[in-house]
Design an enzyme around this catalytic site. Structure first.
Site, mmCIF file in Angstrom:
data_model
loop_
_atom_site.group_PDB
_atom_site.id
_atom_site.type_symbol
_atom_site.label_atom_id
_atom_site.label_comp_id
_atom_site.label_asym_id
_atom_site.label_seq_id
_atom_site.Cartn_x
_atom_site.Cartn_y
_atom_site.Cartn_z
ATOM 1 N N CYS A 36 23.321 12.841 40.161
ATOM 2 C CA CYS A 36 21.858 12.865 40.086
ATOM 3 C C CYS A 36 21.316 12.092 38.884
ATOM 4 O O CYS A 36 20.104 12.038 38.691
ATOM 5 C CB CYS A 36 21.362 14.309 40.029
ATOM 6 S SG CYS A 36 21.988 15.179 38.592
ATOM 7 N N CYS A 109 23.968 21.750 38.115
ATOM 8 C CA CYS A 109 23.061 21.729 36.953
ATOM 9 C C CYS A 109 23.664 22.587 35.836
ATOM 10 O O CYS A 109 23.660 22.191 34.662
ATOM 11 C CB CYS A 109 21.685 22.263 37.315
ATOM 12 S SG CYS A 109 20.984 21.555 38.816
HETATM 13 FE FE1 FES Z 1 21.326 17.294 38.697
HETATM 14 FE FE2 FES Z 1 19.984 19.488 38.019
HETATM 15 S S1 FES Z 1 19.632 18.177 39.735
HETATM 16 S S2 FES Z 1 21.517 18.470 36.897
#
Ligand code: FES
Length: 161
Positions: A36, A109
């Site tokens: 991400c 996360c």
């Molecule tokens: Fe990747 Fe939270 S969406 S760390």
């Protein structure tokens, strides 16, 4: 994500604890998540307590995601007073504290926070610690946009007026 968890994350985001660089840190850990584009850095300061080395304070900086920031805020509070071994033994879900179990799409996360914590506790960035005292110390922004991360690009969004 359920409403209860979203509310807890919003509460943690309203008053996040321990944000920012720690210039006199004893250890630094930085982790990036290719999935991400998130990046999180943690600073740790130790102290001696009862003949043991314990975590006195921990701070962090993060790009992006609210869940990672909420977990980092809670985790930096939870590890205070723990020995490095005790902090290393904490599982991902323990670091999330009062947020409780995270949905599968948000577990990474918390793993980002865990990774930065482990990197710091295991002394993987000792050279960064010694550089941190100097004017050439790379910031998290420098590191995020360095050539070692050619896929990462930071775009600052304009504020809507
Ligand atoms: Fe990747 Fe939270 S969406 S760390």
């Amino acid at each position: 994500m359920n409403e209860d968890l979203q509310q807890k994350i919003s509460d943690a985001m309203r008053d996040p604890k321990n944000i920012g660089e720690m210039p006199n840190a004893d250890a630094i850990g930085t982790v990036g998540n290719a999935e991400c584009g998130e990046m999180l850095r943690m600073w740790i300061k130790y102290k001696e307590q009862g003949g043991k080395k314990v975590i006195d304070r921990a701070t962090f900086q993060s790009f992006g995601c609210e869940t990672a920031i909420a977990v980092a805020s809670l985790a930096t509070e939870l590890i205070r007073g723990k020995t490095p071994e005790e902090a290393l033994a904490m599982k991902t879900e323990e670091l999330s504290g009062e947020l409780g179990p995270l949905p599968p799409m948000k577990i990474h996360c918390a793993e980002l926070v865990e990774g930065a914590l482990r990197a710091a506790l295991q002394g993987k960035e000792q050279s960064a610690v010694s550089r941190a005292a100097g004017p050439q110390s790379p910031s998290l922004l420098d590191k995020f946009s360095s050539p070692q991360n050619p896929g990462a690009k930071i775009i600052f969004l304009k504020e809507n007026k």
